[in-house]
Design a protein around this motif. Structure first.
Motif, PDB file in Angstrom:
ATOM      1  N   ALA A  85       0.820  -1.213   0.000  1.00 39.41           N
ATOM      2  CA  ALA A  85       0.000   0.000   0.000  1.00 39.41           C
ATOM      3  C   ALA A  85       0.853   1.262   0.000  1.00 39.41           C
ATOM      4  N   ARG A  86       0.390   2.277  -0.716  1.00 41.69           N
ATOM      5  CA  ARG A  86       0.949   3.617  -0.638  1.00 41.69           C
ATOM      6  C   ARG A  86       0.047   4.437   0.282  1.00 41.69           C
ATOM      7  N   PHE A  87       0.590   5.485   0.873  1.00 41.51           N
ATOM      8  CA  PHE A  87      -0.209   6.305   1.779  1.00 41.51           C
ATOM      9  C   PHE A  87      -0.792   7.499   1.046  1.00 41.51           C
ATOM     10  N   ALA A  88      -2.105   7.696   1.186  1.00 38.01           N
ATOM     11  CA  ALA A  88      -2.814   8.818   0.578  1.00 38.01           C
ATOM     12  C   ALA A  88      -3.442   9.658   1.695  1.00 38.01           C
ATOM     13  N   ASP A  89      -3.004  10.886   1.819  1.00 43.74           N
ATOM     14  CA  ASP A  89      -3.434  11.748   2.913  1.00 43.74           C
ATOM     15  C   ASP A  89      -4.615  12.628   2.491  1.00 43.74           C
ATOM     16  N   LEU A  90      -5.648  12.675   3.322  1.00 44.33           N
ATOM     17  CA  LEU A  90      -6.839  13.464   3.002  1.00 44.33           C
ATOM     18  C   LEU A  90      -6.502  14.918   2.729  1.00 44.33           C
ATOM     19  N   GLU A  91      -5.674  15.519   3.581  1.00 41.04           N
ATOM     20  CA  GLU A  91      -5.423  16.950   3.454  1.00 41.04           C
ATOM     21  C   GLU A  91      -4.304  17.275   2.476  1.00 41.04           C
ATOM     22  N   ARG A  92      -3.273  16.444   2.400  1.00 41.27           N
ATOM     23  CA  ARG A  92      -2.148  16.740   1.516  1.00 41.27           C
ATOM     24  C   ARG A  92      -2.374  16.257   0.086  1.00 41.27           C
ATOM     25  N   ASP A  93      -3.127  15.176  -0.065  1.00 37.23           N
ATOM     26  CA  ASP A  93      -3.295  14.559  -1.389  1.00 37.23           C
ATOM     27  C   ASP A  93      -4.712  14.695  -1.944  1.00 37.23           C
ATOM     28  N   PHE A  94      -5.705  14.541  -1.089  1.00 36.62           N
ATOM     29  CA  PHE A  94      -7.095  14.518  -1.547  1.00 36.62           C
ATOM     30  C   PHE A  94      -7.811  15.846  -1.337  1.00 36.62           C
ATOM     31  N   SER A  95      -7.073  16.896  -0.966  1.00 35.52           N
ATOM     32  CA  SER A  95      -7.652  18.223  -0.780  1.00 35.52           C
ATOM     33  C   SER A  95      -6.635  19.258  -1.223  1.00 35.52           C
ATOM     34  N   SER A  96      -7.108  20.466  -1.472  1.00 33.21           N
ATOM     35  CA  SER A  96      -6.218  21.598  -1.718  1.00 33.21           C
ATOM     36  C   SER A  96      -6.234  22.497  -0.491  1.00 33.21           C
ATOM     37  N   PRO A  97      -5.326  23.459  -0.390  1.00 36.95           N
ATOM     38  CA  PRO A  97      -5.275  24.315   0.795  1.00 36.95           C
ATOM     39  C   PRO A  97      -6.574  25.095   1.010  1.00 36.95           C
ATOM     40  N   VAL A  98      -6.893  25.299   2.260  1.00 38.80           N
ATOM     41  CA  VAL A  98      -8.086  26.059   2.637  1.00 38.80           C
ATOM     42  C   VAL A  98      -7.838  27.551   2.453  1.00 38.80           C
ATOM     43  N   THR A  99      -8.819  28.228   1.882  1.00 41.75           N
ATOM     44  CA  THR A  99      -8.817  29.688   1.847  1.00 41.75           C
ATOM     45  C   THR A  99      -9.820  30.166   2.882  1.00 41.75           C
ATOM     46  N   LYS A 100      -9.328  30.729   3.971  1.00 47.17           N
ATOM     47  CA  LYS A 100     -10.183  31.069   5.103  1.00 47.17           C
ATOM     48  C   LYS A 100     -11.287  32.034   4.685  1.00 47.17           C
ATOM     49  N   GLY A 101     -12.500  31.696   5.084  1.00 55.84           N
ATOM     50  CA  GLY A 101     -13.641  32.542   4.792  1.00 55.84           C
ATOM     51  C   GLY A 101     -14.202  32.375   3.400  1.00 55.84           C
ATOM     52  N   VAL A 102     -13.599  31.490   2.599  1.00 56.18           N
ATOM     53  CA  VAL A 102     -14.039  31.307   1.212  1.00 56.18           C
ATOM     54  C   VAL A 102     -14.395  29.847   0.932  1.00 56.18           C
ATOM     55  N   THR A 103     -13.477  28.947   1.292  1.00 54.46           N
ATOM     56  CA  THR A 103     -13.696  27.530   1.010  1.00 54.46           C
ATOM     57  C   THR A 103     -14.158  26.795   2.257  1.00 54.46           C
ATOM     58  N   GLY A 104     -14.572  25.556   2.056  1.00 55.03           N
ATOM     59  CA  GLY A 104     -14.821  24.665   3.171  1.00 55.03           C
ATOM     60  C   GLY A 104     -13.528  24.096   3.709  1.00 55.03           C
ATOM     61  N   ARG A 105     -13.646  23.121   4.606  1.00 52.64           N
ATOM     62  CA  ARG A 105     -12.455  22.593   5.279  1.00 52.64           C
ATOM     63  C   ARG A 105     -11.607  21.677   4.411  1.00 52.64           C
ATOM     64  N   HIS A 106     -12.184  21.104   3.377  1.00 52.44           N
ATOM     65  CA  HIS A 106     -11.440  20.192   2.505  1.00 52.44           C
ATOM     66  C   HIS A 106     -11.795  20.466   1.045  1.00 52.44           C
ATOM     67  N   PRO A 107     -11.286  21.571   0.488  1.00 55.35           N
ATOM     68  CA  PRO A 107     -11.557  21.860  -0.925  1.00 55.35           C
ATOM     69  C   PRO A 107     -11.008  20.752  -1.821  1.00 55.35           C
ATOM     70  N   LEU A 108     -11.634  20.565  -2.948  1.00 50.65           N
ATOM     71  CA  LEU A 108     -11.141  19.546  -3.873  1.00 50.65           C
ATOM     72  C   LEU A 108      -9.709  19.862  -4.295  1.00 50.65           C
ATOM     73  N   PRO A 109      -8.905  18.832  -4.507  1.00 50.44           N
ATOM     74  CA  PRO A 109      -7.536  19.070  -4.974  1.00 50.44           C
ATOM     75  C   PRO A 109      -7.554  19.607  -6.405  1.00 50.44           C
ATOM     76  N   HIS A 110      -6.493  20.311  -6.767  1.00 54.16           N
ATOM     77  CA  HIS A 110      -6.363  20.726  -8.154  1.00 54.16           C
ATOM     78  C   HIS A 110      -6.174  19.467  -8.998  1.00 54.16           C
ATOM     79  N   PRO A 111      -6.923  19.330 -10.082  1.00 60.27           N
ATOM     80  CA  PRO A 111      -6.832  18.082 -10.867  1.00 60.27           C
ATOM     81  C   PRO A 111      -5.414  17.709 -11.286  1.00 60.27           C
TER      82      PRO A 111
END
Length: 284
Positions: free
Chosen positions: A48-74
């Motif tokens: 198995a390889r490790f896939a991290d929710l926040e580092r791999d499956f999300s993009s950085p949060v923009t405070k006051g604009v996005t939710g807690r786990h924005p979709l990653p950039h394709p």
């Protein structure tokens, strides 16, 4: 064939040495972002390889604009998948500790990029693996870079603006994957505002599972979601949750039940409440 597919621990053991198989360990804990990575280092399913929710499956949060786990950039996600050894024809198995919420996020992202064949969730996750008495490995997997390419399918998404415009339309079914107390606004342990989007129905993702932690049979899932849909078309279903993660569990379960893949409001509640002009509801 449904794009939602399950694999048991014993079935995975039988296919573990299959050429081209990619296994992704998706363990994560909201209260401890390093939990998954540390757990992986302490033992994981061999290969198995490790896939991290926040580092791999999300993009950085923009405070006051996005939710807690924005979709990653394709492009970033595609590059990560290639680094994990994913090819166009790879079979992929995703797992987490058991409930499947973080693994289902990975499944949905793959479907979003067009990978809809040969993607499985380990039914019952690592809990089922342990129950079967199967071992873990400390070895880092060896793999070559893959050749995966993908293109995001925007038809699978609904933005906050489009969702707001559709509120009150009788043909839409809006389901919230959070637990009943959060849905009703009685408690809110994570986000600064409690409640739910007006017109939503609570469909707690945990109720997709049986007492053993595995997914319910398809006919039981069909009955569960038929009650939410009523006489409305499943093609008009929209799923959301707190941050676009557990909603994917409901979308996976709907596909297991034989329904088409519904739409995801990826920003979910944590994005919805960033605009005070958006309506909120409480209670049942």
């Amino acid at each position: 064939m449904s794009i939602a597919q399950l694999i048991t621990a014993q079935q995975l053991v039988a296919r573990q040495k299959q050429p081209g198989l990619v296994i992704l360990d998706c363990r994560f804990a909201l209260e401890d972002p390093d939990y998954g990575r540390c757990s992986y280092a302490e033992g994981h399913i061999e290969g198995a390889r490790f896939a991290d929710l926040e580092r791999d499956f999300s993009s950085p949060v923009t405070k006051g604009v996005t939710g807690r786990h924005p979709l990653p950039h394709p492009a970033d996600l595609i590059q990560r998948l290639k680094a994990w050894g994913v090819d166009q024809e790879s079979d992929i198995v995703l797992y987490d500790d058991g409930p499947g919420a973080f693994a289902a996020r990975g499944w949905w992202l793959l479907a979003w990029l067009g990978k809809r064949d040969g993607v499985y969730l380990l039914d019952g996750g690592l809990k089922a693996w342990h129950t079967t008495g199967l071992p873990l490995s400390l070895d880092a997997p060896e793999h070559k870079e893959g050749n995966f390419t993908g293109k995001p399918d925007t038809s699978l998404l609904l933005s906050a603006e489009k969702l707001q415009a559709r509120l009150g339309q009788p043909q839409m079914t809006l389901i919230d994957a959070r637990a009943e107390p959060r849905f009703r606004g009685e408690v809110e342990p994570i986000d600064p505002v409690a409640g739910h989007i007006p017109g939503a129905q609570c469909a707690a993702f945990s109720e997709n599972l049986g007492k053993d932690g595995c997914f319910l049979p398809a006919d039981q899932l069909k009955h569960r979601f038929a009650e939410k849909l009523g006489d409305r078309s499943p093609t008009d279903l929209v799923a959301y949750c707190g941050s676009g993660v557990t909603a994917c569990h409901n979308l996976f379960a709907l596909c297991l039940a034989g329904y088409p893949l519904g739409k995801l409001y990826a920003g979910s509640w944590s994005e919805w409440i960033t605009d005070p002009k958006r309506e909120i509801a409480t209670g049942a």
